[in-house]
Structures are given as C-alpha cells and as structure tokens.
Design a protein around this motif. Structure first.
Motif, PDB file in Angstrom:
ATOM      1  N   ARG A  83       0.837  -1.194   0.000  1.00 44.25           N
ATOM      2  CA  ARG A  83       0.000   0.000   0.000  1.00 44.25           C
ATOM      3  C   ARG A  83       0.870   1.241   0.000  1.00 44.25           C
ATOM      4  O   ARG A  83       1.950   1.245   0.575  1.00 44.25           O
ATOM      5  CB  ARG A  83      -0.911   0.029   1.222  1.00 44.25           C
ATOM      6  CG  ARG A  83      -2.011  -0.981   1.175  1.00 44.25           C
ATOM      7  CD  ARG A  83      -2.866  -0.856   2.371  1.00 44.25           C
ATOM      8  NE  ARG A  83      -2.007  -1.029   3.548  1.00 44.25           N
ATOM      9  CZ  ARG A  83      -2.400  -0.944   4.775  1.00 44.25           C
ATOM     10  NH1 ARG A  83      -3.627  -0.665   5.040  1.00 44.25           N
ATOM     11  NH2 ARG A  83      -1.562  -1.124   5.781  1.00 44.25           N
ATOM     12  N   PRO A  84       0.387   2.285  -0.627  1.00 43.43           N
ATOM     13  CA  PRO A  84       1.189   3.514  -0.630  1.00 43.43           C
ATOM     14  C   PRO A  84       1.436   4.025   0.787  1.00 43.43           C
ATOM     15  O   PRO A  84       0.560   3.938   1.643  1.00 43.43           O
ATOM     16  CB  PRO A  84       0.333   4.514  -1.413  1.00 43.43           C
ATOM     17  CG  PRO A  84      -0.706   3.724  -2.099  1.00 43.43           C
ATOM     18  CD  PRO A  84      -0.837   2.424  -1.380  1.00 43.43           C
ATOM     19  N   ALA A  89      -0.048   6.039   6.260  1.00 48.51           N
ATOM     20  CA  ALA A  89       0.060   7.152   7.215  1.00 48.51           C
ATOM     21  C   ALA A  89      -1.320   7.680   7.578  1.00 48.51           C
ATOM     22  O   ALA A  89      -1.580   8.013   8.735  1.00 48.51           O
ATOM     23  CB  ALA A  89       0.915   8.261   6.621  1.00 48.51           C
ATOM     24  N   ARG A  90      -2.227   7.759   6.582  1.00 50.39           N
ATOM     25  CA  ARG A  90      -3.581   8.234   6.858  1.00 50.39           C
ATOM     26  C   ARG A  90      -4.311   7.265   7.791  1.00 50.39           C
ATOM     27  O   ARG A  90      -4.982   7.684   8.739  1.00 50.39           O
ATOM     28  CB  ARG A  90      -4.337   8.386   5.542  1.00 50.39           C
ATOM     29  CG  ARG A  90      -5.710   8.995   5.710  1.00 50.39           C
ATOM     30  CD  ARG A  90      -6.420   9.278   4.396  1.00 50.39           C
ATOM     31  NE  ARG A  90      -6.448   8.106   3.542  1.00 50.39           N
ATOM     32  CZ  ARG A  90      -6.008   8.080   2.287  1.00 50.39           C
ATOM     33  NH1 ARG A  90      -5.513   9.166   1.745  1.00 50.39           N
ATOM     34  NH2 ARG A  90      -6.071   6.973   1.566  1.00 50.39           N
ATOM     35  N   GLU A  91      -4.163   5.950   7.548  1.00 54.17           N
ATOM     36  CA  GLU A  91      -4.806   4.976   8.426  1.00 54.17           C
ATOM     37  C   GLU A  91      -4.226   5.027   9.833  1.00 54.17           C
ATOM     38  O   GLU A  91      -4.946   4.898  10.823  1.00 54.17           O
ATOM     39  CB  GLU A  91      -4.657   3.580   7.831  1.00 54.17           C
ATOM     40  CG  GLU A  91      -5.489   3.370   6.589  1.00 54.17           C
ATOM     41  CD  GLU A  91      -5.216   2.031   5.924  1.00 54.17           C
ATOM     42  OE1 GLU A  91      -4.348   1.284   6.420  1.00 54.17           O
ATOM     43  OE2 GLU A  91      -5.863   1.753   4.916  1.00 54.17           O
ATOM     44  N   ARG A  92      -2.916   5.216   9.918  1.00 53.71           N
ATOM     45  CA  ARG A  92      -2.281   5.324  11.233  1.00 53.71           C
ATOM     46  C   ARG A  92      -2.774   6.567  11.958  1.00 53.71           C
ATOM     47  O   ARG A  92      -3.029   6.554  13.152  1.00 53.71           O
ATOM     48  CB  ARG A  92      -0.766   5.340  11.065  1.00 53.71           C
ATOM     49  CG  ARG A  92      -0.019   5.162  12.329  1.00 53.71           C
ATOM     50  CD  ARG A  92       1.482   4.986  12.151  1.00 53.71           C
ATOM     51  NE  ARG A  92       2.052   5.714  11.038  1.00 53.71           N
ATOM     52  CZ  ARG A  92       2.617   5.140   9.967  1.00 53.71           C
ATOM     53  NH1 ARG A  92       2.667   3.837   9.875  1.00 53.71           N
ATOM     54  NH2 ARG A  92       3.126   5.869   8.994  1.00 53.71           N
ATOM     55  N   MET A  93      -2.950   7.665  11.202  1.00 51.51           N
ATOM     56  CA  MET A  93      -3.454   8.907  11.795  1.00 51.51           C
ATOM     57  C   MET A  93      -4.880   8.711  12.309  1.00 51.51           C
ATOM     58  O   MET A  93      -5.218   9.176  13.398  1.00 51.51           O
ATOM     59  CB  MET A  93      -3.406  10.036  10.765  1.00 51.51           C
ATOM     60  CG  MET A  93      -4.002  11.329  11.265  1.00 51.51           C
ATOM     61  SD  MET A  93      -3.057  12.042  12.600  1.00 51.51           S
ATOM     62  CE  MET A  93      -1.950  13.044  11.688  1.00 51.51           C
ATOM     63  N   GLN A  94      -5.717   8.010  11.537  1.00 53.40           N
ATOM     64  CA  GLN A  94      -7.090   7.768  11.976  1.00 53.40           C
ATOM     65  C   GLN A  94      -7.118   6.934  13.251  1.00 53.40           C
ATOM     66  O   GLN A  94      -7.901   7.210  14.162  1.00 53.40           O
ATOM     67  CB  GLN A  94      -7.878   7.075  10.867  1.00 53.40           C
ATOM     68  CG  GLN A  94      -8.216   7.969   9.695  1.00 53.40           C
ATOM     69  CD  GLN A  94      -8.889   7.212   8.570  1.00 53.40           C
ATOM     70  OE1 GLN A  94      -8.954   5.995   8.575  1.00 53.40           O
ATOM     71  NE2 GLN A  94      -9.388   7.950   7.590  1.00 53.40           N
TER      72      GLN A  94
END
Length: 149
Positions: A83-84, A89-94
C-alpha cells in the motif's frame, strides 16, 4: 558486532574476523540447502502417503489446489504490504485520533457523571436517542420480514 569490527580494524585482526564471518556464512548456506532438501522430502513423503490412500491424480489435484490457495494468500499479503505510504500514514493517523478521542472520553467521564448528578434532565437526551434508534431497528426488521414472517 560493529564494535567488534572496529576493534579488530584497530588491532589489525580484521582479516581473521572476515575469514571467520565468511566461514560462518558458508556454514549457514549449506544448512539452508539441507533444510530445503529436508522440506522437499517431507512434502514428497506426504504426497506418497496421501497418494497411497486416495490415488495419485487426486493427491496431485489436492497439492495443486493447496499451492493455489497459498499463492493467492501470498498475493493478498503482498498487495496489502505494498500500500502507498500515504495511505498507511492516513490509516495510522485515523487510529491515533480514535485512540486519543477514546482516552479523552474516558478521562472526561467523572466530569460527565458529576454534571448528570447535578442536572438529571441531561440524561433525557441519550435515553431518547437510544429509544429512537431501538424503534428504528424494530421497524426496519419488521419491514424486512425479520420477525416471524
């Protein structure tokens, strides 16, 4: 290991150190080859045992299907792993925001309970929301035929 290399370089024993590392690497390569041969013979023995029980063609089809399932699993794993970084990073941020929100909610529970103890009328809002949601679910199940139809 790095400190050993630096100390060997300073004392002039680096060639002995590298020769020892080369010998260890060779031993590990030979061990890896024998481990692969062992796995091959284990699978061959399993194949022969199953073939004796149910037949050669059926056993070959079972092994082919198992290999296909393993290949599909590895492909899915690699697709997930590739995955990009932006998406990861977005999933980790969520997940971080969700954990922070849950910590904030739990830390504010004493304040909420204190305010509920003072003003009992504040309890009407969540009770009414839960009641409306329950009625909505009952009506939805009844419309979809979920209750005894």
């Amino acid at each position: 290991m790095v400190f050993q290399l630096i100390s060997r370089l300073l004392t002039g024993e680096a060639s002995i150190y590298f020769a020892r590392l080369r010998t260890i690497a060779t031993i590990y390569v030979v061990m890896g080859i024998f481990a692969l041969a062992m796995l091959f013979f284990l699978f061959l023995a399993l194949f022969a045992w199953i073939a004796h029980s149910i037949g050669v063609v059926a056993t070959a089809l079972i092994f082919a299907a198992a290999c296909l399932v393993i290949l599909i699993g590895v492909y899915i794993f690699l697709t997930i792993a590739r995955r990009p970084p932006r998406r990861r990073a977005r999933e980790r941020m969520q997940s971080d925001v969700a954990s922070i929100a849950s910590v904030a909610a739990v830390s504010n529970l004493p304040l909420l309970f204190r305010s509920l103890r003072r003003r009992k009328s504040l309890l009407i809002v969540p009770v009414a929301a839960a009641s409306v949601w329950g009625v909505f679910r009952v009506l939805q199940n009844w419309r979809d035929g979920g209750y005894g139809r």
